[in-house]
Design a protein around this motif. Structure first.
Motif, short mmCIF file in Angstrom:
data_model
loop_
_atom_site.label_atom_id
_atom_site.label_comp_id
_atom_site.label_asym_id
_atom_site.label_seq_id
_atom_site.Cartn_x
_atom_site.Cartn_y
_atom_site.Cartn_z
N GLY A 190 -12.36 -10.14 63.42
CA GLY A 190 -11.92 -9.29 62.31
C GLY A 190 -11.37 -7.96 62.78
O GLY A 190 -11.27 -7.68 63.97
N CYS A 191 -11.02 -7.14 61.82
CA CYS A 191 -10.48 -5.82 62.14
C CYS A 191 -10.71 -4.88 60.96
O CYS A 191 -10.49 -5.27 59.81
CB CYS A 191 -8.98 -5.92 62.44
N ASP A 192 -11.15 -3.66 61.26
CA ASP A 192 -11.41 -2.68 60.19
C ASP A 192 -10.34 -1.61 60.11
O ASP A 192 -10.52 -0.60 59.44
CB ASP A 192 -12.76 -1.98 60.46
N ASN A 193 -9.23 -1.81 60.82
CA ASN A 193 -8.32 -0.69 60.97
C ASN A 193 -7.33 -0.45 59.84
O ASN A 193 -6.91 0.66 59.63
CB ASN A 193 -7.53 -0.83 62.27
N MET A 194 -6.90 -1.50 59.20
CA MET A 194 -5.98 -1.30 58.08
C MET A 194 -4.66 -0.64 58.47
O MET A 194 -4.19 0.28 57.79
CB MET A 194 -6.65 -0.47 56.97
N CYS A 195 -4.06 -1.08 59.56
CA CYS A 195 -2.67 -0.68 59.83
C CYS A 195 -1.87 -1.21 58.64
O CYS A 195 -2.08 -2.34 58.20
CB CYS A 195 -2.17 -1.32 61.12
N SER A 196 -0.96 -0.39 58.12
CA SER A 196 -0.39 -0.73 56.81
C SER A 196 0.48 -1.97 56.83
O SER A 196 0.68 -2.62 55.81
CB SER A 196 0.39 0.46 56.25
N PHE A 197 1.01 -2.35 58.02
CA PHE A 197 1.89 -3.52 58.10
C PHE A 197 1.12 -4.82 58.29
O PHE A 197 1.69 -5.90 58.22
CB PHE A 197 2.88 -3.36 59.27
N CYS A 198 -0.18 -4.74 58.55
CA CYS A 198 -0.88 -5.87 59.15
C CYS A 198 -1.74 -6.65 58.17
O CYS A 198 -2.55 -6.09 57.43
CB CYS A 198 -1.73 -5.38 60.31
N VAL A 199 -1.61 -7.95 58.24
CA VAL A 199 -2.32 -8.83 57.31
C VAL A 199 -3.70 -9.23 57.87
O VAL A 199 -4.54 -9.78 57.15
CB VAL A 199 -1.42 -10.07 57.04
N VAL A 200 -3.94 -8.94 59.15
CA VAL A 200 -5.16 -9.42 59.82
C VAL A 200 -6.46 -9.02 59.11
O VAL A 200 -7.35 -9.85 58.94
CB VAL A 200 -5.17 -8.99 61.31
N PRO A 201 -6.61 -7.75 58.67
CA PRO A 201 -7.87 -7.41 58.00
C PRO A 201 -8.13 -8.28 56.76
O PRO A 201 -9.28 -8.50 56.39
CB PRO A 201 -7.67 -5.94 57.60
N PHE A 202 -7.05 -8.78 56.15
CA PHE A 202 -7.21 -9.63 54.96
C PHE A 202 -7.50 -11.08 55.35
O PHE A 202 -8.24 -11.77 54.66
CB PHE A 202 -5.96 -9.56 54.08
N GLY A 234 -10.38 -9.38 71.48
CA GLY A 234 -10.72 -8.85 70.16
C GLY A 234 -9.50 -8.15 69.60
O GLY A 234 -8.60 -7.77 70.36
N GLN A 235 -9.44 -7.96 68.29
CA GLN A 235 -8.30 -7.25 67.71
C GLN A 235 -8.29 -5.81 68.18
O GLN A 235 -7.25 -5.18 68.26
CB GLN A 235 -8.34 -7.27 66.17
N ASN A 236 -9.46 -5.28 68.46
CA ASN A 236 -9.57 -3.88 68.84
C ASN A 236 -10.82 -3.75 69.73
O ASN A 236 -11.87 -3.31 69.29
CB ASN A 236 -9.70 -3.03 67.56
N SER A 274 -6.31 -3.23 73.28
CA SER A 274 -6.87 -1.89 73.17
C SER A 274 -6.16 -1.14 72.04
O SER A 274 -4.98 -1.36 71.79
CB SER A 274 -6.66 -1.13 74.47
N HIS A 275 -6.89 -0.26 71.40
CA HIS A 275 -6.28 0.56 70.35
C HIS A 275 -6.24 2.02 70.82
O HIS A 275 -7.26 2.57 71.22
CB HIS A 275 -7.08 0.45 69.05
N PRO A 276 -5.05 2.64 70.78
CA PRO A 276 -4.92 4.01 71.29
C PRO A 276 -5.92 5.00 70.69
O PRO A 276 -6.36 5.93 71.36
CB PRO A 276 -3.49 4.39 70.91
N ASN A 313 -0.26 3.94 59.24
CA ASN A 313 -1.71 4.16 59.22
C ASN A 313 -2.37 3.84 60.56
O ASN A 313 -3.46 3.28 60.61
CB ASN A 313 -2.36 3.34 58.09
N ARG A 314 -1.67 4.21 61.64
CA ARG A 314 -2.23 3.92 62.96
C ARG A 314 -3.28 4.95 63.35
O ARG A 314 -3.98 4.79 64.35
CB ARG A 314 -1.11 3.89 64.01
N THR A 315 -3.35 6.05 62.64
CA THR A 315 -4.34 7.12 62.81
C THR A 315 -4.25 7.85 64.17
O THR A 315 -5.21 8.45 64.63
CB THR A 315 -5.80 6.66 62.56
FE1 SF4 Z 1 -6.08 -4.51 63.25
FE2 SF4 Z 1 -4.19 -4.83 65.13
FE3 SF4 Z 1 -3.64 -5.46 62.61
FE4 SF4 Z 1 -3.91 -2.88 63.28
S1 SF4 Z 1 -2.32 -4.32 64.07
S2 SF4 Z 1 -4.85 -3.91 61.47
S3 SF4 Z 1 -5.49 -3.01 64.87
S4 SF4 Z 1 -5.16 -6.45 63.90
#
Ligand code: SF4
Ligand code: 5AD
Length: 477
Positions: A190-202, A234-236, A274-276, A313-315
Motif C-alpha cells: 500500500g501507500c499513504d502518500n496521495m500523490c495527486s496523479f497516482c491511483v495506487v493508494p486507491f 515497497g511503494q515507499n 525511495s521517496h525524496p 502533492n509530492r510534499t
Molecule cells: Fe505512492 Fe508512489 Fe503513487 Fe506517490 S507515486 S502515491 S509514492 S505509489
C-alpha cells in the motif's frame, strides 16, 4: 540521530533467523503429484505485482495447482493487472479477449483478474462484459481457494476488500520465471502518500509494513537456496516501520537494511522505491557501511519544477530534492541515482517542462522511467485539475525527456570505460550464449564473454571496454 550500530536485538546469523517465527515450506509444494490442476499467470505493471504473483503461486500450490507456461493447457488463467496508466489497462483488456478464445476451447477453464484493476473494474468485467469468473484484489489472495471453489460451482466470485494488516508475511513465495540468482522480497504494501496523479493508494490501500524477521528469514532462505541478490520492495521503502508486538521494539528501514545486509557478505541487497521526502541520511550511512548493499538509489523526482511538484502533492520542492541528491553524493560518492519522470502534468508550462530537463541534467541520472501524464479516475488530480495539456504536447515533451536522458545515460556509462566492477553473473546475455550478463553495484547491466569455471550466481571482476546508453561491455580480468 544516526545510530552507528542498529541491530535487531542481536539477531544476525541465518541459523538464528531461521529459528525465528517464520517457517518456510518447500518451494514447489504439490509438484510431482498426479492429477494436479494447472494455472497460468501473466503479470503486468510494477515489480510489486510480479512479487504478488509469486505469493499467489504459493497459495495455489497449497490447493494442488502447479504453474504452467502454456495457457492452452491451463485450468485457471490469471492476469495480475496494473492500473497506473490507461495504456496498462488497455493491454489487460486485450489479453482478456485472447483468453476468451482459449476458454472456448477448454470448457471448465476459469479466468480471473488479480491486482490493481480488480476494484475499479470489477462490476464491468464480471457483470457487463462477462469476461472473467473471478476478481481478486491485492489484499484478498488468501481467499483464492474459497473463490476458486465458488467459481467452479459456476458462480462469479469477487473479493476486493482492502486490508490494514495483510502483508502475507508467513507465505513463502514460489519463484516464477526465476534466474535462481536474483529475487524480490515484498517488505510493505500500500501507500499513504496521495500523490495527486497516482491511483495506487486507491488500488492497494493503506501502507503497512511486514514483520522484519519474516523478511530476514525469506532473504536467508533465498541465500541458502543459491540466490545472491534480494531487492526489498515497497511503494515507499523509506517509511518502512515495523513494531515487534512482543517487545514493542520498532524497526525502521535503515535497520531492516542493516539486518538484511548482515545475513551474508555475498548476498547483495537492493531496494526500491525511495521517496525524496522520506529518504534519510541514516539509510545512506547504512549503505556506506555495507559493501553488499548496492550503491544505487531509485529516487523518483516526477518533475523538476516546484509549482508542479506542489500540484502533484509530492510534499517536497526542487530545493529539497537537490539537497537529497547532495546528501547521496556526499555519503555515497559512487552511487548511481535513477528517477521517474512525468511530462505534461495538468497546467505544466513550457518553462516548467524545461525545469524537468534541467533537473535530469543536474542530477545526472544513470537512467529514468519516463511517462506522459495519464489521468486516472478517482485520483486527486482527476478531481481537482483539468487534464489540459494536449496529448501531442505531452508526447513531444516526453520525447525531449527521453532524448536527453538517453544522452546522459550514455555519458554516464562512458565514464565507466576503463573501470573494473564486481558483477554478479545472472545468466546468458540475451544476444549471445557465448556471453554472460549481470549487474554491477550501480545496477548497470554488464555483458562480457564467458570464462570457463564461472557460473550464474558467482561474482566476476569485469573491466569495461565499451558501452551503449543501456549496457556496459567488458572482459573478465
Ligand atoms: Fe505512492 Fe508512489 Fe503513487 Fe506517490 S507515486 S502515491 S509514492 S505509489
Ligand atoms: N500518469 C503517468 N505516470 C504515472 N505514474 C504514476 N501515476 C501516473 C500517471 N497517472 C508514474 C510515476 C510513478 C511511476 C511508478 O509511474 O512516475 O513514479
Amino acid at each position: 540521530m544516526y545510530d552507528s550500530n542498529p541491530t535487531l536485538e542481536g539477531i544476525k546469523t541465518i541459523d538464528e533467523i531461521k529459528q525465528g517465527s517464520v517457517f518456510f515450506k518447500d518451494q514447489m509444494s504439490g509438484a510431482g503429484q498426479p492429477g494436479l490442476r494447472k494455472f497460468y499467470i501473466e503479470s503486468y505493471g510494477c515489480q510489486m505485482n510480479f512479487s504478488d504473483s509469486e505469493i499467489v503461486a504459493s497459495i495455489l500450490g497449497d490447493i494442488g495447482y502447479v504453474a504452467t507456461r502454456n495457457v492452452e493447457e491451463s485450468d485457471l488463467i490469471l492476469i495480475n493487472t496494473c492500473s497506473i496508466r490507461e495504456k496498462a489497462e488497455e493491454t489487460v483488456r486485450k489479453r482478456l479477449r485472447a483468453f476468451e478464445t482459449v476458454k472456448k476451447e477448454r470448457p471448465g477453464a476459469m479466468v480471473g483478474i488479480l491486482g490493481c484493476m480488480a476494484e475499479r473494474l470489477k462490476k464491468k468485467l464480471l457483470e457487463e462484459e462477462k469476461l472473467v469468473d473471478l476478481v481478486v484484489g491485492p489484499d484478498a489472495y488468501r481467499d483464492l481457494p474459497n473463490l476458486i471453489g465458488g467459481a467452479e460451482d459456476g458462480d462469479r466470485m469477487v473479493n476486493v476488500l482492502l486490508s490494514r494488516e495483510e502483508t502475507y508475511a508467513d507465505i513463502s513465495p514460489v519463484r516464477l520465471e526465476s534466474n535462481g540468482v536474483t529475487a524480490f522480497i515484498s517488505i510493505m504494501r500500500g501507500c499513504d502518500n496521495m500523490c495527486s496523479f497516482c491511483v495506487v493508494p486507491f488500488t492497494r490501500g493503506r501502507e503497512r509494513s511486514r514483520d522484519a524477521f519474516s523478511i530476514a528469514a525469506e532473504a536467508a532462505d533465498l541465500f541458502e537456496k543459491g540466490y545472491r541478490e534480494v531487492t526489498l520492495l515497497g511503494q515507499n521503502v523509506d517509511s518502512y516501520k515495523w513494531e515487534n508486538p512482543e517487545t514493542g521494539h520498532v524497526v525502521n528501514f535503515a535497520q531492516l537494511l542493516d539486518m538484511t545486509a548482515n545475513i551474508h557478505p555475498d548476498l547483495r541487497v537492493r531496494f526500491s522505491t525511495s521517496h525524496p521526502k522520506d529518504m534519510t541520511d541514516e539509510v545512506l550511512h547504512v549503505m556506506a557501511r555495507h559493501e553488499n548493499i548496492c550503491k544505487y538509489i531509485h529516487l523518483p523526482v516526477q518533475s523538476g519544477n516546484s509549482r508542479i511538484l506542489e500540484l502533484m502533492n509530492r510534499t517536497y520542492d526542487r530545493a529539497w530534492y537537490e539537497d537529497r541528491i547532495r546528501a547521496i553524493r556526499r555519503i555515497l560518492p559512487d552511487a548511481a541515482v535513477s528517477s521517474d519522470i512525468i511530462t505534461g502534468f495538468c497546467t505544466e508550462t513550457e518553462e516548467e517542462h524545461q525545469d524537468t530537463l534541467s533537473m535530469i541534467e543536474w542530477a545526472n541520472y544513470s537512467m529514468s522511467y519516463m511517462f506522459f501524464y495519464s489521468e486516472r479516475p478517482g485520483t486527486l488530480a482527476a478531481r481537482k485539475y483539468a487534464d489540459d495539456i494536449p496529448e501531442e504536447i505531452k508526447k513531444r515533451r516526453l520525447n525531449e525527456v527521453i532524448r536527453l536522458q538517453t544522452a546522459i545515460s550514455l555519458r554516464h556509462n562512458q565514464q565507466d570505460i576503463g573501470k573494473t566492477f564486481k558483477v554478479l553473473i545472472e545468466g546468458d546475455s540475451r544476444k549471445s550464449a557465448a556471453d554472460f550478463c549481470g549487474r554491477n553495484t550501480q545496477n548497470k547491466m554488464v555483458v562480457f564473454p564467458k570464462k570457463e569455471g564461472l557460473k550464474p550466481g558467482e561474482y566476476a571482476m569485469v573491466k569495461i571496454r565499451d558501452t551503449t546508453s543501456a549496457t556496459l561491455l567488458g572482459d573478465i580480468i
